[in-house]
Design an enzyme around this catalytic site. Structure first.
Site, PDB file in Angstrom:
ATOM      1  N   ARG A   1     -24.911   7.608  12.515  1.00  0.00           N
ATOM      2  CA  ARG A   1     -24.409   7.825  11.152  1.00  0.00           C
ATOM      3  C   ARG A   1     -22.992   7.276  11.071  1.00  0.00           C
ATOM      4  NH1 ARG A   1     -28.972   8.737  10.619  1.00  0.00           N
ATOM      5  NH2 ARG A   1     -30.036  10.492   9.509  1.00  0.00           N
TER       6      ARG A   1
ATOM      7  N   ILE B   1       0.864   3.106   6.851  1.00  0.00           N
ATOM      8  CA  ILE B   1       0.074   3.973   7.754  1.00  0.00           C
ATOM      9  C   ILE B   1      -0.367   3.192   8.979  1.00  0.00           C
ATOM     10  CG2 ILE B   1      -0.747   5.460   5.865  1.00  0.00           C
ATOM     11  CD1 ILE B   1      -3.505   4.051   6.222  1.00  0.00           C
ATOM     12  N   ASP B   2      -0.287   1.849   8.891  1.00  0.00           N
ATOM     13  CA  ASP B   2      -0.767   1.010  10.000  1.00  0.00           C
ATOM     14  C   ASP B   2       0.193   0.988  11.179  1.00  0.00           C
ATOM     15  OD1 ASP B   2      -2.255  -1.631   7.917  1.00  0.00           O
ATOM     16  OD2 ASP B   2      -2.776   0.464   8.293  1.00  0.00           O
TER      17      ASP B   2
ATOM     18  N   GLY C   1       0.838  -1.203   0.000  1.00  0.00           N
ATOM     19  CA  GLY C   1       0.000   0.000   0.000  1.00  0.00           C
ATOM     20  C   GLY C   1       0.873   1.254   0.000  1.00  0.00           C
TER      21      GLY C   1
HETATM   22  O1  F6P Z   1      -1.618  -1.543   4.861  1.00  0.00           O
HETATM   23  C1  F6P Z   1      -2.122  -0.262   4.731  1.00  0.00           C
HETATM   24  C2  F6P Z   1      -3.558  -0.331   4.345  1.00  0.00           C
HETATM   25  O2  F6P Z   1      -3.995   0.949   4.085  1.00  0.00           O
HETATM   26  C3  F6P Z   1      -4.458  -0.962   5.399  1.00  0.00           C
HETATM   27  O3  F6P Z   1      -4.735  -0.073   6.466  1.00  0.00           O
HETATM   28  C4  F6P Z   1      -5.660  -1.300   4.579  1.00  0.00           C
HETATM   29  O4  F6P Z   1      -6.472  -2.281   5.182  1.00  0.00           O
HETATM   30  C5  F6P Z   1      -4.995  -1.827   3.307  1.00  0.00           C
HETATM   31  O5  F6P Z   1      -3.761  -1.131   3.171  1.00  0.00           O
HETATM   32  C6  F6P Z   1      -5.822  -1.602   2.059  1.00  0.00           C
HETATM   33  O6  F6P Z   1      -5.152  -2.312   1.026  1.00  0.00           O
HETATM   34  P1  F6P Z   1      -5.361  -1.887  -0.508  1.00  0.00           P
HETATM   35  O7  F6P Z   1      -4.672  -0.568  -0.708  1.00  0.00           O
HETATM   36  O8  F6P Z   1      -4.695  -2.995  -1.269  1.00  0.00           O
HETATM   37  O9  F6P Z   1      -6.834  -1.790  -0.741  1.00  0.00           O
END
Ligand code: F6P
Length: 385
Positions: free
Chosen positions: A301, A141-142, A19
């Site tokens: 919401r 970002i995780d 990502g």
């Molecule tokens: O690993 C970072 C991240 O943004 C996660 O927080 C999220 O679940 C995942 O990537 C989403 O993956 P993709 O960009 O392949 O949809």
């Protein structure tokens, strides 16, 4: 096979995989500027992660290429989640390791730098086993990469999520509503916990602490009784209910027993069932909001922040971190120190052997200081009243 490289100086390959996140270009700049200006190295960027390396799509970097990228979001090299040994080629999934190794040597690389997260560590380890010199930098970002204090991308995403929570506060309080805001973090809750605390969320739900919806509802009702007729629920996309977590544990135990008893067919069936159940157990934010409305009779919401948290220009902290790690990376290449992740440690960096951390994920410990802080200021984590 390949003629000896004539240049005395080293050649560095760079790719970004997994990502994207803010700070990747700052890291590329840190590596490239240090390598070229300090050590007169050649720097080759490969496009779109391991796929570009396999297809030999590359750019020879110079100072012009690196100029003006410090503040750019995303990655100028592009990225992908492709794996060297399991790559979609047309309708087939093929092992393209050999082609990648061949291209590594065709470019006379002394080192391949992979900017990525957990998946990239696995791919890097796989290429190390083929004899390539590899270094990784921790990005996501995780913030869930083992062995490093923090990953670049996290601080920027934290700021985006906190700004969103601030904005949601004003509309929730105006309408006396529950607003459930879903924050990224498929496996870990760092981003949700950090932004929930910084944004003053009333409830924070993370994957590490399966929640009891009755407890969440009661914390909302307690607020109402105290005159606070709105609540902000920060929920990680990977958070799940206690019921789901228990069902997953049962399936995992049954699968492991089948494996121990060499009941291959049953183990495969349970593995498929487990994967399917996990997939539907998370990302249930809309359902959660609807159920909380039913339980509390307070209008609810939903806001799903999604990819907003991955976009935009990197924060100052992420630019500083990414530049530090990038520059340190080129120093390690100069020293010939390979097979490491350049980890952030306090104000400095540390070379962490990739094979010590590959496959590990940094979960939020349930006694982590941030957890204790959240509870101390009265935040519900959905686990007990
Ligand atoms: O690993 C970072 C991240 O943004 C996660 O927080 C999220 O679940 C995942 O990537 C989403 O993956 P993709 O960009 O392949 O949809």
């Amino acid at each position: 096979m390949f003629k000896r490289k004539v240049m005395a100086n080293k050649t560095v390959g760079i790719l970004t995989a997994g990502g994207d996140c803010p700070g990747l270009n700052a890291a590329i700049r840190g590596i490239g500027k240090t390598a070229m200006s300090q050590f007169d190295m050649q720097v080759v960027g490969f496009y779109d992660g391991f796929r570009g390396l396999m297809e030999n799509r590359y750019i020879r970097m110079d100072s012009n290429f690196l100029s003006g990228i410090l503040t750019l979001g995303g990655t100028i090299l592009g990225t992908s989640r492709d794996k060297p040994n399991k790559m979609q080629i047309g309708s087939k999934v093929m092992d393209m390791t050999e082609v990648i190794v061949e291209n590594y040597y065709k470019h006379h690389l002394d080192c391949l730098v992979c900017l990525g997260g957990g998946g990239t560590l696995k791919n890097a380890s796989h290429l190390m086993n083929q004899g390539l010199n590899v270094i990784t930098l921790p990005k996501t970002i995780d913030n869930d990469i083992a062995g490093t204090d923090v990953t670049f991308g996290f601080d920027t995403a934290l700021g985006i999520a906190v700004e969103a929570i601030d904005r949601l506060h004003s509309t929730a309080s105006s309408h006396h509503r529950i607003i459930v805001v879903e924050i990224m973090g498929h496996n870990t809750g760092w981003l949700t916990l950090g932004s929930g605390i910084a944004g003053g969320a009333d409830v924070i739900l993370i994957p590490e602490i399966p929640y009891d919806i009755e407890v969440v509802a009661e914390s909302i009702l307690q607020r109402n009784r105290a005159g606070k007729h709105f609540s902000i629920i920060a929920v990680a996309e990977g958070a799940m209910s206690k019921e789901s977590a228990q069902k997953i544990q049962v399936l995992k135990s049954r699968k492991e027993k089948a494996q121990l008893d060499n009941e291959t067919e049953l183990a495969q069936k349970l593995s498929t069932e487990l994967k399917a159940f996990k997939a539907q157990a998370v990302g249930t934010t809309i359902e959660l909001a609807a159920n909380l409305e039913k339980l509390t009779l307070v209008e609810s919401r939903v806001t799903i922040l999604g990819y907003l948290q991955r976009g935009g220009i990197p924060s100052a902290a992420d630019r500083l971190l990414a530049t530090r790690l990038g520059s340190a990376c080129s120093n390690y290449i100069k020293e010939g120190k390979y097979g490491i992740m350049v980890a952030a440690k306090g104000e400095g960096v540390e070379p962490v052997p990739i094979n010590e951390i590959v496959g590990k994920r940094k979960m939020v410990p349930i006694d982590h200081p941030w957890i204790l802080t959240a509870k101390s200021v009265g935040t519900s984590l959905g686990d007990k009243i």
